[in-house]
Write a protein that holds these residues in place. Structure first.
Motif, PDB file in Angstrom:
ATOM      1  N   THR A 101       0.858  -1.175   0.000  1.00 45.95           N
ATOM      2  CA  THR A 101       0.000   0.000   0.000  1.00 45.95           C
ATOM      3  C   THR A 101       0.895   1.226   0.000  1.00 45.95           C
ATOM      4  O   THR A 101       1.641   1.451   0.964  1.00 45.95           O
ATOM      5  CB  THR A 101      -0.905   0.029   1.238  1.00 45.95           C
ATOM      6  OG1 THR A 101      -1.714  -1.151   1.260  1.00 45.95           O
ATOM      7  CG2 THR A 101      -1.801   1.260   1.223  1.00 45.95           C
ATOM      8  N   PRO A 102       0.870   2.010  -1.075  1.00 42.34           N
ATOM      9  CA  PRO A 102       1.756   3.181  -1.131  1.00 42.34           C
ATOM     10  C   PRO A 102       1.312   4.255  -0.147  1.00 42.34           C
ATOM     11  O   PRO A 102       0.143   4.298   0.257  1.00 42.34           O
ATOM     12  CB  PRO A 102       1.613   3.661  -2.583  1.00 42.34           C
ATOM     13  CG  PRO A 102       0.275   3.169  -3.007  1.00 42.34           C
ATOM     14  CD  PRO A 102       0.049   1.873  -2.289  1.00 42.34           C
ATOM     15  N   GLY A 127      -7.288   8.464  -3.600  1.00 42.37           N
ATOM     16  CA  GLY A 127      -6.540   7.231  -3.428  1.00 42.37           C
ATOM     17  C   GLY A 127      -6.217   6.469  -4.691  1.00 42.37           C
ATOM     18  O   GLY A 127      -5.876   5.286  -4.634  1.00 42.37           O
ATOM     19  N   ASP A 128      -6.287   7.129  -5.870  1.00 35.18           N
ATOM     20  CA  ASP A 128      -5.983   6.417  -7.117  1.00 35.18           C
ATOM     21  C   ASP A 128      -4.551   6.632  -7.581  1.00 35.18           C
ATOM     22  O   ASP A 128      -4.191   6.288  -8.701  1.00 35.18           O
ATOM     23  CB  ASP A 128      -6.959   6.809  -8.223  1.00 35.18           C
ATOM     24  CG  ASP A 128      -6.772   8.252  -8.689  1.00 35.18           C
ATOM     25  OD1 ASP A 128      -5.994   9.005  -8.049  1.00 35.18           O
ATOM     26  OD2 ASP A 128      -7.396   8.640  -9.699  1.00 35.18           O
ATOM     27  N   LEU A 129      -3.722   7.225  -6.724  1.00 33.73           N
ATOM     28  CA  LEU A 129      -2.298   7.433  -6.980  1.00 33.73           C
ATOM     29  C   LEU A 129      -2.010   8.507  -8.023  1.00 33.73           C
ATOM     30  O   LEU A 129      -0.906   8.584  -8.550  1.00 33.73           O
ATOM     31  CB  LEU A 129      -1.612   6.117  -7.392  1.00 33.73           C
ATOM     32  CG  LEU A 129      -1.861   4.919  -6.470  1.00 33.73           C
ATOM     33  CD1 LEU A 129      -1.083   3.705  -6.966  1.00 33.73           C
ATOM     34  CD2 LEU A 129      -1.460   5.248  -5.044  1.00 33.73           C
ATOM     35  N   ASP A 130      -3.024   9.329  -8.324  1.00 36.47           N
ATOM     36  CA  ASP A 130      -2.839  10.443  -9.255  1.00 36.47           C
ATOM     37  C   ASP A 130      -3.496  11.689  -8.681  1.00 36.47           C
ATOM     38  O   ASP A 130      -4.562  11.609  -8.066  1.00 36.47           O
ATOM     39  CB  ASP A 130      -3.471  10.139 -10.624  1.00 36.47           C
ATOM     40  CG  ASP A 130      -2.755   9.030 -11.353  1.00 36.47           C
ATOM     41  OD1 ASP A 130      -1.611   9.248 -11.770  1.00 36.47           O
ATOM     42  OD2 ASP A 130      -3.338   7.942 -11.503  1.00 36.47           O
ATOM     43  N   CYS A 163       2.546  10.439  -8.386  1.00 35.91           N
ATOM     44  CA  CYS A 163       3.053  10.097  -7.064  1.00 35.91           C
ATOM     45  C   CYS A 163       4.212   9.123  -7.113  1.00 35.91           C
ATOM     46  O   CYS A 163       4.691   8.681  -6.071  1.00 35.91           O
ATOM     47  CB  CYS A 163       1.935   9.516  -6.179  1.00 35.91           C
ATOM     48  SG  CYS A 163       0.519  10.618  -6.018  1.00 35.91           S
ATOM     49  N   GLY A 164       4.657   8.711  -8.299  1.00 35.54           N
ATOM     50  CA  GLY A 164       5.753   7.782  -8.413  1.00 35.54           C
ATOM     51  C   GLY A 164       5.460   6.431  -7.782  1.00 35.54           C
ATOM     52  O   GLY A 164       6.339   5.709  -7.363  1.00 35.54           O
ATOM     53  N   ALA A 165       4.186   6.074  -7.703  1.00 40.88           N
ATOM     54  CA  ALA A 165       3.817   4.892  -6.931  1.00 40.88           C
ATOM     55  C   ALA A 165       3.761   3.626  -7.765  1.00 40.88           C
ATOM     56  O   ALA A 165       3.920   2.546  -7.236  1.00 40.88           O
ATOM     57  CB  ALA A 165       2.456   5.119  -6.269  1.00 40.88           C
ATOM     58  N   ARG A 166       3.540   3.737  -9.044  1.00 40.43           N
ATOM     59  CA  ARG A 166       3.451   2.525  -9.837  1.00 40.43           C
ATOM     60  C   ARG A 166       4.776   2.254 -10.532  1.00 40.43           C
ATOM     61  O   ARG A 166       5.207   3.018 -11.368  1.00 40.43           O
ATOM     62  CB  ARG A 166       2.349   2.658 -10.889  1.00 40.43           C
ATOM     63  CG  ARG A 166       0.946   2.643 -10.290  1.00 40.43           C
ATOM     64  CD  ARG A 166      -0.071   2.475 -11.402  1.00 40.43           C
ATOM     65  NE  ARG A 166      -1.409   2.446 -10.872  1.00 40.43           N
ATOM     66  CZ  ARG A 166      -2.208   3.497 -10.763  1.00 40.43           C
ATOM     67  NH1 ARG A 166      -1.759   4.673 -11.129  1.00 40.43           N
ATOM     68  NH2 ARG A 166      -3.415   3.384 -10.287  1.00 40.43           N
ATOM     69  N   PRO A 167       5.451   1.144 -10.191  1.00 40.84           N
ATOM     70  CA  PRO A 167       6.731   0.815 -10.841  1.00 40.84           C
ATOM     71  C   PRO A 167       6.526   0.566 -12.313  1.00 40.84           C
ATOM     72  O   PRO A 167       5.448   0.146 -12.728  1.00 40.84           O
ATOM     73  CB  PRO A 167       7.170  -0.452 -10.112  1.00 40.84           C
ATOM     74  CG  PRO A 167       6.406  -0.465  -8.822  1.00 40.84           C
ATOM     75  CD  PRO A 167       5.123   0.214  -9.118  1.00 40.84           C
TER      76      PRO A 167
END
Length: 276
Positions: free
Chosen positions: A226-227, A236-239, A272-276
């Motif tokens: 969980t980032p 909370g969609d990482l964008d 957010c740099g969360a998805r590799p």
């Protein structure tokens, strides 16, 4: 009118609860960054840094083999919470039936040189500069404090490995704790040592390495995490995007205010740099 507003407030609070931002987990599957075998030897004459296989357990003559493997977890966003970890290796050869193979966290760095064992690779190849051996972390300049590798006595995970070739999976809270410690920096990431049953011979198991010619046989580490929350990502969609503005407006004054919209705009377009 004042009483009417007060009467609606509980219902409004209930509706707002439905808009609570979800906590979204993400998953990454990492390839091996390095893998090698420590072949029991007083001189450190053998290694297999460039080989297709690595070994864990005792040979028929009672010589120990310990596999070392390392995964780079730096693509996972700092501050993330590790939820689950699955280490998958492909068993390609076995000389015995069910044997337990344990995973231990390595406590020192080690190398993968150009050594290449012949044949089925069980006896190792001539050690090359930078290789890890039974006595060396890096041949021939750095040594293990203890021959056979410096690893934690705590078992991070264990698995019963049979005779039939195919994928073998290790998981559990010990691996989660290791990856979390590596990510947080509370422990240095030197990877794991895979140790077979060294009380009975033979017990050796052969697993495929990152050099294996079949890509699907190569080691993998699947990490669910969980980032951490990031600025402007309220839904909370990482964008940070228009969806966050909509989310803020739908929950305006409970709890969001105008300044939250400015935060979204200031970070608009960030993933957010969360998805590799």
């Amino acid at each position: 009118m004042r009483g009417s507003r007060l009467g609606f407030r509980p219902m409004y609070a209930t509706v707002v609860c439905l808009f609570t931002a979800p906590v979204l987990a993400d998953t990454v599957t990492l390839p091996s960054a390095a893998d090698n075998t420590l072949y029991q030897s007083d001189t450190g004459a053998t290694s297999n840094g460039a080989g297709q296989y690595m070994f864990a357990g005792l040979t028929a003559t009672g010589e120990a083999r310990r596999a070392c493997i390392l995964f780079d977890v730096s693509s996972i966003p700092p501050g993330s919470t590790i939820n689950s970890v699955m280490l998958t290796l492909n068993l390609s050869r076995s000389i015995t039936d069910n044997q337990v193979v344990e995973v231990h966290r390595l406590l020192a760095s080690w190398g993968e040189g150009a050594s290449l064992a012949p044949g089925n690779e069980g006896s190792g190849g001539e050690t090359q500069p930078g290789d890890a051996t039974w006595i060396h972390r890096f041949f021939d300049t750095s040594f293990w404090a203890t021959p056979g590798g410096d690893f934690s006595p705590t078992v991070s995970a264990s698995q019963l490995v049979g005779f039939t070739s195919g994928p073998v999976v290790w998981s559990g809270p010990g691996l989660v704790a290791d990856v979390q410690a590596w990510l947080d920096g509370s422990a240095a990431n030197h990877g794991w040592s895979l140790n077979g049953d060294e009380t009975v011979a033979p017990s050796a198991k052969r697993f495929d390495t990152k050099e294996n010619i079949v890509p699907s046989f190569r080691p993998s580490l699947r990490v669910n995490f969980t980032p951490p929350p990031c600025d402007g990502d309220y839904d909370g969609d990482l964008d940070a995007d228009f969806a966050d503005i909509t989310f803020v407006l739908a929950n305006f004054n409970n709890p969001f205010v105008f300044s939250d919209i400015t935060v979204v705009l200031a970070n608009f377009g960030n993933d957010c740099g969360a998805r590799p």
